[in-house]
Design an enzyme around this catalytic site. Structure first.
Site, PDB file in Angstrom:
ATOM      1  N   CYS A   1     -28.780  -4.007  31.151  1.00 50.99           N
ATOM      2  CA  CYS A   1     -28.567  -4.876  32.303  1.00 50.99           C
ATOM      3  C   CYS A   1     -28.686  -6.330  31.843  1.00 50.99           C
ATOM      4  O   CYS A   1     -29.176  -6.622  30.736  1.00 50.99           O
ATOM      5  CB  CYS A   1     -29.572  -4.582  33.411  1.00 50.99           C
ATOM      6  SG  CYS A   1     -31.246  -5.129  33.061  1.00 50.99           S
TER       7      CYS A   1
ATOM      8  N   CYS B   1     -32.206  -7.465  30.849  1.00 53.62           N
ATOM      9  CA  CYS B   1     -32.669  -6.945  29.556  1.00 53.62           C
ATOM     10  C   CYS B   1     -31.983  -7.699  28.420  1.00 53.62           C
ATOM     11  O   CYS B   1     -32.581  -7.919  27.359  1.00 53.62           O
ATOM     12  CB  CYS B   1     -32.413  -5.441  29.458  1.00 53.62           C
ATOM     13  SG  CYS B   1     -33.667  -4.471  30.332  1.00 53.62           S
TER      14      CYS B   1
ATOM     15  N   CYS C   1     -29.460   0.587  33.787  1.00 52.52           N
ATOM     16  CA  CYS C   1     -29.720   0.005  32.469  1.00 52.52           C
ATOM     17  C   CYS C   1     -30.398   1.037  31.561  1.00 52.52           C
ATOM     18  O   CYS C   1     -31.332   1.715  31.978  1.00 52.52           O
ATOM     19  CB  CYS C   1     -30.603  -1.227  32.634  1.00 52.52           C
ATOM     20  SG  CYS C   1     -31.230  -1.889  31.097  1.00 52.52           S
TER      21      CYS C   1
ATOM     22  N   CYS D   1     -34.380  -0.621  30.799  1.00 52.85           N
ATOM     23  CA  CYS D   1     -35.393  -0.745  31.853  1.00 52.85           C
ATOM     24  C   CYS D   1     -35.242   0.334  32.917  1.00 52.85           C
ATOM     25  O   CYS D   1     -36.063   0.421  33.828  1.00 52.85           O
ATOM     26  CB  CYS D   1     -35.374  -2.137  32.466  1.00 52.85           C
ATOM     27  SG  CYS D   1     -33.900  -2.485  33.427  1.00 52.85           S
TER      28      CYS D   1
ATOM     29  N   ASP E   1     -91.290   5.175  47.338  1.00 54.91           N
ATOM     30  CA  ASP E   1     -91.148   6.605  47.583  1.00 54.91           C
ATOM     31  C   ASP E   1     -90.766   6.834  49.033  1.00 54.91           C
ATOM     32  O   ASP E   1     -90.941   5.971  49.883  1.00 54.91           O
ATOM     33  CB  ASP E   1     -92.471   7.325  47.292  1.00 54.91           C
ATOM     34  CG  ASP E   1     -92.793   7.328  45.811  1.00 54.91           C
ATOM     35  OD1 ASP E   1     -91.855   7.164  45.004  1.00 54.91           O
ATOM     36  OD2 ASP E   1     -93.979   7.479  45.458  1.00 54.91           O
TER      37      ASP E   1
END
Ligand code: ZN
Length: 523
Positions: A21, A24, A102, A105, A338
């Site tokens: 793409c 990218c 793509c 990715c 306690d």
């Protein structure tokens, strides 16, 4: 114009052909200019082609057949049969358009970097009703994206090196980073708060891509030492960490033997998982009184069975969880008493971590109301000095805990009949050093040791021949019950020894815990 250089041309061509793409492609050209990534996919695609054909974007006419007109169906990304490898295609049609998934990715920088997806995230965040002033977006990606990234890098490595560029795989902009550049800024705009690197409020998005999960599998055979079967069988062994490690180890040759370069195309894009939000913990502190002799400080569970129906921490926490809109908490305090011991006086300092709070802003009046609400909810406890504190300030509570003093009041039974004069001598004892072996009753959870403790002062009030009250000021951490009855000689000296008779402790109250944190808040 895109900040591309002539040297990028062969790389862009190769990546286009491989089915990358636009974003990218920018990543692999190591473009650090965020605005380039924020262009719409269509505009970016147009600009890339304009760059390849050496045409100014502005001079493009509609007859250029913008790729955005194509549909996903008529371009399944198959390479044009006439194209032969290695032939540079300057003006030729790309083999994929911006609507095919793509190969690197898997759609993360395509379908999910648009205003629609961001709108979905922002609507979810709004529906959760968090209070936040900044945000940070975190992204989790399928591990196989790393394999595809590596494959693509090897695909263009030669071109990069031929141009004598000193670039390395680490210079490639990461998918995660590019995604954040685009989506985080859109999200920040939609939600009206700045996005910062370190924000207490995190919006997390994640993606999966089941169709390509097998992409990682060859690595386990080639680099078996990088993958360890996890104890949790549900979790895949192909964690991002393991895959990163394996990719660092594997040689290019081995990788290329096992995995196609460029990576194979797929029909489907990643699937987004549910968005989640997480706010860093917030902290409150105060002091509590405990008026009940049948209320433990924390839930009392023995062999998986609950013994008492409530506890100090739960009584305090319930209204806080509702007010801060959070699900869970961690309670801590300066020492503990306690179950049968009351805590009187100014009370015992406590702090509470409230996890993933949706609401955080409370003014002083609201905090006071919250305190009132807690106090109204039960007559077994009462709190004061409730306040919002920082995580760092909580440290004061534990600081020098051993050196602090605590005051107690105890009801003592004596076997031998006593007069007021018989016990007067106790008041004259100062700074009595005692040695306490870990008491039998806590031996199951504390290591066996002998601890030196100091009883600073004592005083008595005679009640009747077999009973008197004993006031003590001691070093924090002294076991009072054991000091009185001696714990079968494990505490020496002890009160019975001093009085030369058998004594026992019937009731014990903590009168004060001398820790000056949190600061007192005037009523
Ligand atoms: Zn991509």
């Amino acid at each position: 114009m895109l900040p591309l250089k002539e040297k990028d041309r062969p790389i862009i061509q190769k990546l286009l052909q491989a089915g990358c793409c636009g974003r990218c492609i920018l990543r692999f050209c190591c473009i650090g200019d965020q605005s380039a990534y924020r262009l719409s996919s269509e505009d970016l695609w147009k600009d890339l082609h304009a760059f390849l054909s050496n045409t100014e974007v502005a001079s493009q006419t509609p007859s250029d057949d913008p790729p955005s007109k194509r549909t996903k169906l008529d371009s399944d990304g198959k390479a044009d049969g006439g194209e032969t490898e290695g032939v540079p295609m300057v003006t030729a049609e790309p083999t994929a358009d911006e609507s095919s998934v793509c190969v690197v990715c898997l759609g993360v920088l395509q379908d999910f970097c648009n205003p629609n997806f961001t709108k979905k995230i922002s609507e979810y965040v709004k529906s959760e009703e968090y209070q936040f002033e900044t945000l940070v977006l975190s992204v989790s990606l399928p591990a196989q994206l790393l394999v595809r990234e590596h494959s693509c890098w090897l695909h263009i490595k030669k071109e990069v090196r031929e141009k004598n560029m000193v670039l390395d795989k680490d210079d490639v902009i990461q998918v995660k980073e590019a995604f954040k550049w685009i989506v985080q800024s859109m999200l920040s705009e939609k939600l009206g708060v700045p996005a910062v690197m370190k924000s207490p409020f995190e919006v997390a998005v994640g993606f999966i891509h089941p169709d390509t999960e097998a992409d990682c599998h060859f690595l386990a055979e080639v680099c078996s030492d990088c993958f360890h079967t996890s104890k949790n069988k549900e979790r895949s062994v192909y964690t991002r960490m393991a895959v990163v490690k394996a990719l660092e180890k594997i040689t290019d040759k081995k990788f290329l033997n096992e995995y196609p370069s460029p990576p194979a195309r797929t029909e489907t894009a990643c699937v987004a998982q549910e968005t989640t939000c997480l706010h860093l913990s917030t902290y409150v502190a105060g002091r509590y009184n405990k008026f009940s002799r049948s209320l433990p400080q924390t839930p009392w569970v023995i062999d998986g069975e609950r013994r008492m129906e409530s506890s100090v921490e739960e009584l305090i926490a319930a209204p806080l969880l509702t007010a801060f809109k959070c699900e869970s908490f961690n309670f801590s305090s300066s020492g503990r008493e306690d179950v049968d011991v009351r805590t009187l006086g100014n009370g015992r300092p406590f702090a509470m971590e409230l996890l993933n709070p949706h609401r955080l802003k409370f003014n002083k009046m609201e905090v006071r109301q919250l305190q009132e609400e807690i106090n109204q909810s039960s007559d077994k406890i009462r709190i004061r000095d409730l306040q919002l504190v920082t995580r760092e300030a909580m440290g004061h509570m534990k600081e020098g805990e051993e050196d602090k003093t605590k005051c107690y009041s105890a009801l003592i039974w004596s076997q031998k009949a006593i007069t007021e004069d018989d016990i007067k001598f106790i008041g004259n004892i100062k700074d009595l050093e005692i040695a306490q072996k870990t008491p039998l009753r806590v031996l199951h959870r504390r290591p066996l040791a002998v601890r030196q403790r100091t009883i600073h002062t004592m005083s008595t009030s005679h009640l009747n021949p077999h009973h008197f009250t004993l006031q003590l000021k001691t070093q924090a951490g002294t076991y009072i019950k054991e000091f009185v009855h001696g714990d079968f000689g494990r505490t020496k000296p002890n009160l019975g020894e001093l009085m030369k008779t058998e004594v026992d402790i019937l009731e014990l109250d903590v009168e004060s815990v001398d820790v000056d944190w949190p600061p007192a808040i005037p009523e």
